[in-house]
Design an enzyme around this catalytic site. Structure first.
Site, PDB file in Angstrom:
ATOM      1  N   GLU A  86      21.976  42.643 -53.588  1.00  0.00           N
ATOM      2  CA  GLU A  86      22.421  43.845 -54.308  1.00  0.00           C
ATOM      3  C   GLU A  86      21.838  45.093 -53.634  1.00  0.00           C
ATOM      4  O   GLU A  86      20.642  45.148 -53.365  1.00  0.00           O
ATOM      5  CB  GLU A  86      21.975  43.768 -55.776  1.00  0.00           C
ATOM      6  CG  GLU A  86      22.065  45.063 -56.557  1.00  0.00           C
ATOM      7  CD  GLU A  86      23.461  45.686 -56.629  1.00  0.00           C
ATOM      8  OE1 GLU A  86      24.442  44.962 -56.843  1.00  0.00           O
ATOM      9  OE2 GLU A  86      23.556  46.921 -56.434  1.00  0.00           O
ATOM     10  N   GLN A  87      22.703  46.092 -53.421  1.00  0.00           N
ATOM     11  CA  GLN A  87      22.245  47.291 -52.720  1.00  0.00           C
ATOM     12  C   GLN A  87      21.264  48.135 -53.554  1.00  0.00           C
ATOM     13  O   GLN A  87      20.348  48.751 -53.001  1.00  0.00           O
ATOM     14  CB  GLN A  87      23.440  48.153 -52.305  1.00  0.00           C
ATOM     15  CG  GLN A  87      24.225  48.737 -53.468  1.00  0.00           C
ATOM     16  CD  GLN A  87      25.399  49.606 -53.018  1.00  0.00           C
ATOM     17  OE1 GLN A  87      25.650  49.746 -51.828  1.00  0.00           O
ATOM     18  NE2 GLN A  87      26.106  50.189 -53.971  1.00  0.00           N
ATOM     19  N   TYR A 112      34.772  53.712 -79.459  1.00  0.00           N
ATOM     20  CA  TYR A 112      34.424  52.516 -80.249  1.00  0.00           C
ATOM     21  C   TYR A 112      32.908  52.348 -80.354  1.00  0.00           C
ATOM     22  O   TYR A 112      32.160  52.838 -79.509  1.00  0.00           O
ATOM     23  CB  TYR A 112      35.075  51.249 -79.690  1.00  0.00           C
ATOM     24  CG  TYR A 112      34.821  50.872 -78.247  1.00  0.00           C
ATOM     25  CD1 TYR A 112      33.649  50.233 -77.846  1.00  0.00           C
ATOM     26  CD2 TYR A 112      35.803  51.088 -77.280  1.00  0.00           C
ATOM     27  CE1 TYR A 112      33.462  49.828 -76.527  1.00  0.00           C
ATOM     28  CE2 TYR A 112      35.621  50.700 -75.947  1.00  0.00           C
ATOM     29  CZ  TYR A 112      34.445  50.074 -75.579  1.00  0.00           C
ATOM     30  OH  TYR A 112      34.261  49.680 -74.275  1.00  0.00           O
ATOM     31  N   ASP A 135      36.549  43.554 -58.396  1.00  0.00           N
ATOM     32  CA  ASP A 135      37.071  44.829 -57.901  1.00  0.00           C
ATOM     33  C   ASP A 135      37.167  44.870 -56.380  1.00  0.00           C
ATOM     34  O   ASP A 135      37.899  45.684 -55.826  1.00  0.00           O
ATOM     35  CB  ASP A 135      36.171  45.988 -58.363  1.00  0.00           C
ATOM     36  CG  ASP A 135      36.482  46.444 -59.781  1.00  0.00           C
ATOM     37  OD1 ASP A 135      37.259  45.755 -60.470  1.00  0.00           O
ATOM     38  OD2 ASP A 135      35.951  47.491 -60.199  1.00  0.00           O
ATOM     39  N   ARG A 187      27.643  48.134 -71.806  1.00  0.00           N
ATOM     40  CA  ARG A 187      27.761  47.512 -70.492  1.00  0.00           C
ATOM     41  C   ARG A 187      26.403  46.992 -69.999  1.00  0.00           C
ATOM     42  O   ARG A 187      26.314  45.943 -69.359  1.00  0.00           O
ATOM     43  CB  ARG A 187      28.320  48.554 -69.515  1.00  0.00           C
ATOM     44  CG  ARG A 187      28.850  47.997 -68.251  1.00  0.00           C
ATOM     45  CD  ARG A 187      29.279  49.120 -67.303  1.00  0.00           C
ATOM     46  NE  ARG A 187      29.483  48.543 -66.014  1.00  0.00           N
ATOM     47  CZ  ARG A 187      30.645  48.154 -65.522  1.00  0.00           C
ATOM     48  NH1 ARG A 187      31.754  48.354 -66.191  1.00  0.00           N
ATOM     49  NH2 ARG A 187      30.722  47.581 -64.350  1.00  0.00           N
TER      50      ARG A 187
HETATM   51  C1  LIG Z   1      35.817  53.936 -67.037  1.00  0.00           C
HETATM   52  C2  LIG Z   1      35.919  52.440 -66.880  1.00  0.00           C
HETATM   53  C3  LIG Z   1      35.996  51.629 -68.009  1.00  0.00           C
HETATM   54  C4  LIG Z   1      36.134  50.237 -67.862  1.00  0.00           C
HETATM   55  N1  LIG Z   1      36.237  49.460 -68.993  1.00  0.00           N
HETATM   56  C5  LIG Z   1      36.424  48.116 -68.859  1.00  0.00           C
HETATM   57  C6  LIG Z   1      36.549  47.283 -70.015  1.00  0.00           C
HETATM   58  O1  LIG Z   1      36.460  47.757 -71.150  1.00  0.00           O
HETATM   59  N2  LIG Z   1      36.742  45.931 -69.822  1.00  0.00           N
HETATM   60  C7  LIG Z   1      36.849  45.373 -68.572  1.00  0.00           C
HETATM   61  O2  LIG Z   1      37.043  44.157 -68.451  1.00  0.00           O
HETATM   62  N3  LIG Z   1      36.720  46.146 -67.463  1.00  0.00           N
HETATM   63  C8  LIG Z   1      36.504  47.489 -67.566  1.00  0.00           C
HETATM   64  N4  LIG Z   1      36.361  48.276 -66.460  1.00  0.00           N
HETATM   65  C9  LIG Z   1      36.423  47.630 -65.116  1.00  0.00           C
HETATM   66  C10 LIG Z   1      35.093  47.023 -64.729  1.00  0.00           C
HETATM   67  O3  LIG Z   1      34.058  47.958 -64.830  1.00  0.00           O
HETATM   68  C11 LIG Z   1      35.168  46.508 -63.299  1.00  0.00           C
HETATM   69  O4  LIG Z   1      36.397  45.836 -63.092  1.00  0.00           O
HETATM   70  C12 LIG Z   1      34.015  45.541 -63.050  1.00  0.00           C
HETATM   71  O5  LIG Z   1      32.789  46.225 -63.083  1.00  0.00           O
HETATM   72  C13 LIG Z   1      34.209  44.835 -61.711  1.00  0.00           C
HETATM   73  O6  LIG Z   1      33.128  43.947 -61.496  1.00  0.00           O
HETATM   74  P1  LIG Z   1      32.682  43.591 -60.027  1.00  0.00           P
HETATM   75  O7  LIG Z   1      31.572  42.623 -60.170  1.00  0.00           O
HETATM   76  O8  LIG Z   1      33.865  43.226 -59.224  1.00  0.00           O
HETATM   77  O9  LIG Z   1      32.149  44.972 -59.424  1.00  0.00           O
HETATM   78  P2  LIG Z   1      30.934  45.854 -59.932  1.00  0.00           P
HETATM   79  O10 LIG Z   1      30.600  45.534 -61.341  1.00  0.00           O
HETATM   80  O11 LIG Z   1      31.312  47.255 -59.561  1.00  0.00           O
HETATM   81  O12 LIG Z   1      29.715  45.384 -59.038  1.00  0.00           O
HETATM   82  C14 LIG Z   1      29.663  45.567 -57.643  1.00  0.00           C
HETATM   83  C15 LIG Z   1      28.206  45.477 -57.241  1.00  0.00           C
HETATM   84  O13 LIG Z   1      28.122  45.420 -55.814  1.00  0.00           O
HETATM   85  C16 LIG Z   1      27.082  46.269 -55.371  1.00  0.00           C
HETATM   86  N5  LIG Z   1      27.400  46.637 -53.992  1.00  0.00           N
HETATM   87  C17 LIG Z   1      28.391  47.450 -53.545  1.00  0.00           C
HETATM   88  N6  LIG Z   1      28.377  47.539 -52.211  1.00  0.00           N
HETATM   89  C18 LIG Z   1      27.352  46.752 -51.778  1.00  0.00           C
HETATM   90  C19 LIG Z   1      26.841  46.434 -50.493  1.00  0.00           C
HETATM   91  N7  LIG Z   1      27.388  46.935 -49.359  1.00  0.00           N
HETATM   92  N8  LIG Z   1      25.771  45.593 -50.415  1.00  0.00           N
HETATM   93  C20 LIG Z   1      25.203  45.067 -51.533  1.00  0.00           C
HETATM   94  N9  LIG Z   1      25.647  45.355 -52.785  1.00  0.00           N
HETATM   95  C21 LIG Z   1      26.728  46.172 -52.914  1.00  0.00           C
HETATM   96  C22 LIG Z   1      27.123  47.418 -56.355  1.00  0.00           C
HETATM   97  O14 LIG Z   1      25.908  48.154 -56.350  1.00  0.00           O
HETATM   98  C23 LIG Z   1      27.379  46.692 -57.661  1.00  0.00           C
HETATM   99  O15 LIG Z   1      26.184  46.261 -58.280  1.00  0.00           O
HETATM  100  C24 LIG Z   1      36.185  49.659 -66.574  1.00  0.00           C
HETATM  101  C25 LIG Z   1      36.085  50.472 -65.442  1.00  0.00           C
HETATM  102  C26 LIG Z   1      35.943  51.846 -65.587  1.00  0.00           C
HETATM  103  C27 LIG Z   1      35.858  52.696 -64.346  1.00  0.00           C
END
Ligand SMILES: Cc1cc2nc3c(=O)[nH]c(=O)nc-3n(C[C@H](O)[C@H](O)[C@H](O)COP(=O)(O)OP(=O)(O)OC[C@H]3O[C@@H](n4cnc5c(N)ncnc54)[C@H](O)[C@@H]3O)c2cc1C
Length: 387
Positions: A38-39, A217, A296, A112
């Site tokens: 994790e960064q 909410y 994502d 969150r």
């Molecule tokens: C305003 C908003 C509201 C939302 N509400 C909802 C909701 O109600 N329900 C829902 O299901 N989804 C919701 N989402 C979507 C949800 O937040 C994302 O889809 C989710 O966080 C994706 O998870 P992830 O693990 O793919 O990425 P993330 O949770 O973004 O995690 C990525 C991780 O990778 C790390 N990282 C990045 N680059 C590097 C690197 N080069 N080296 C090492 N580490 C790195 C980051 O620091 C981070 O910790 C919402 C999004 C937004 C913007």
């Protein structure tokens, strides 16, 4: 990566976000060797709420987190969709016991930070390395070498890019291409409900304006904390930050004319964060040999169906199943089967979310909430556009 001379592979997961932690938890439960990079230097509790649909809770359940999250989360009776000005009810999606009976899992609204901490608790603490920003990876013969911004390096047999919307792993696989800024920003915050006077926040409500909205909410059972998130046009503000502060004056201006109940909530709020909303079109491929994407990193979407993290969690369950099925065999083939299983569903949700119509009119959410990532049929690997 074949059965010959087989020893258990070691997995590097890039990103300790929702998807990365969930996958680490699922894999470590099977005895797999997992390390998460994790960064960030440490875990930060960002002021935001998150909705976990029944399809997401099914994955959290497998991690043993459901009882804890039920204690921490708000159990909403519905998702009310209301007109921004008159407050007229447009459509009310039933949640609570109705949704739970139908889908076999609850719909939960939570902080969150609580979700993130719960996921972290499902991972052995020594499996997470903080302050490790991936800058490069190279597939060299049987394994992958990882290089980090702090000058260190590591080795893995397989790499899972769970590094979010600005994924470096995606960039290495598919080339540089910035995600598309939607032209909209989200103001979001969690603050004490006691500050709100004259209106009760007792369910999830989306107030639909012509080109903007706000969702409000509670995030815990006692409703002592309230969350809101807006979506407001702001075409010049494409800042990439989880912690950028917004101005309350901006929120008041953006939501001028919204119903009095909305005004009471935003007037009570001390401060907000501001978050530019990015997305992508569905990607041509999610994996290449021993490297694969999830969450994502491969399907960033607008938050309008509250499904981004839910899709990331679904990915983790299907990927864990494909890894288990490939045990001792061809892991790259397992990654392609995961991709083949997940791509159409993720694209459908990604493109549906872009429309921003979820719940505005009478609709049946069964295809989203009813999905069970533990029983969905695993597809055969198929050729991707890049092959
Ligand atoms: C305003 C908003 C509201 C939302 N509400 C909802 C909701 O109600 N329900 C829902 O299901 N989804 C919701 N989402 C979507 C949800 O937040 C994302 O889809 C989710 O966080 C994706 O998870 P992830 O693990 O793919 O990425 P993330 O949770 O973004 O995690 C990525 C991780 O990778 C790390 N990282 C990045 N680059 C590097 C690197 N080069 N080296 C090492 N580490 C790195 C980051 O620091 C981070 O910790 C919402 C999004 C937004 C913007």
């Amino acid at each position: 990566m074949t059965a010959a001379g087989y020893s258990k592979p070691n997995y590097a997961i890039i990103g300790a976000g929702i998807g990365g932690l969930a996958l680490a938890g699922l894999l470590s439960r099977t005895g797999a060797k997992v390390r998460v990079y994790e960064q960030a230097a440490e875990f930060q509790r960002i002021g935001a709420g998150i909705q976990m649909g029944p399809n997401a809770v099914r994955v959290l359940r497998a991690l043993g987190l459901e009882p804890m999250l039920r204690r921490l989360a708000f159990y909403p009776p519905s998702w009310a969709n209301r007109a921004w000005d008159t407050g007229e009810y447009l459509f009310e999606l039933p949640y609570g016991e109705d949704a739970e009976a139908r889908y076999g899992a609850p719909y939960l609204l939570m902080h969150r930070g609580d979700l993130h901490a719960a996921l972290a608790s499902a991972v052995p603490p020594d499996a997470i390395a903080y302050g490790k920003k991936l800058i490069d990876l190279q597939t060299t013969g049987p394994d992958v070498r990882l290089r980090f911004a702090d000058g260190t390096s590591a080795q893995a047999d397989a790499v899972i890019g769970a590094d979010g919307v600005h994924s470096r792993v995606r960039e290495i696989l598919l080339g540089p291409e910035r995600p598309r800024f939607t032209g909209f920003v989200a103001h979001r915050t969690v603050f004490p409900t006691a500050l709100i006077k004259g209106v009760t926040v007792d369910t999830c409500t989306k107030w639909w304006g012509p080109d903007r909205h706000i969702v409000i909410y509670p995030v815990n059972p006692a409703r002592t904390e309230t969350y809101f998130v807006t979506s407001v046009p702001d075409p010049d503000w494409d800042v990439e930050s989880w912690s950028a502060k917004g101005e309350m004056a901006e929120v008041f201006a953006a939501l001028a004319g919204f119903h009095a109940d909305v005004q009471r909530v935003i007037e009570a709020c001390p401060q907000v964060h501001k978050w530019a909303l990015f997305e992508r079109d569905p990607l041509p491929r999610w994996s290449d040999g021993p490297v694969v994407l999830l969450g994502d990193a491969c399907h960033p979407m607008t938050p309008y169906m509250a499904q981004g993290a839910a899709c990331a969690l679904e990915d983790t369950a299907v990927l864990a199943r494909c890894i288990a099925a490939a045990d001792g065999g061809d892991l790259a083939e397992g990654f392609r089967r995961y991709e083949a299983t997940r791509r159409d569903r993720a694209a459908r949700i990604q493109l549906g979310s872009r429309q921003n119509e979820w719940g505005k009119e009478r609709m049946d959410p069964g295809w989203v909430y009813g999905y069970d990532a533990w029983t969905a049929p695993i597809a055969e690997a198929r050729a991707t556009a890049a092959e």
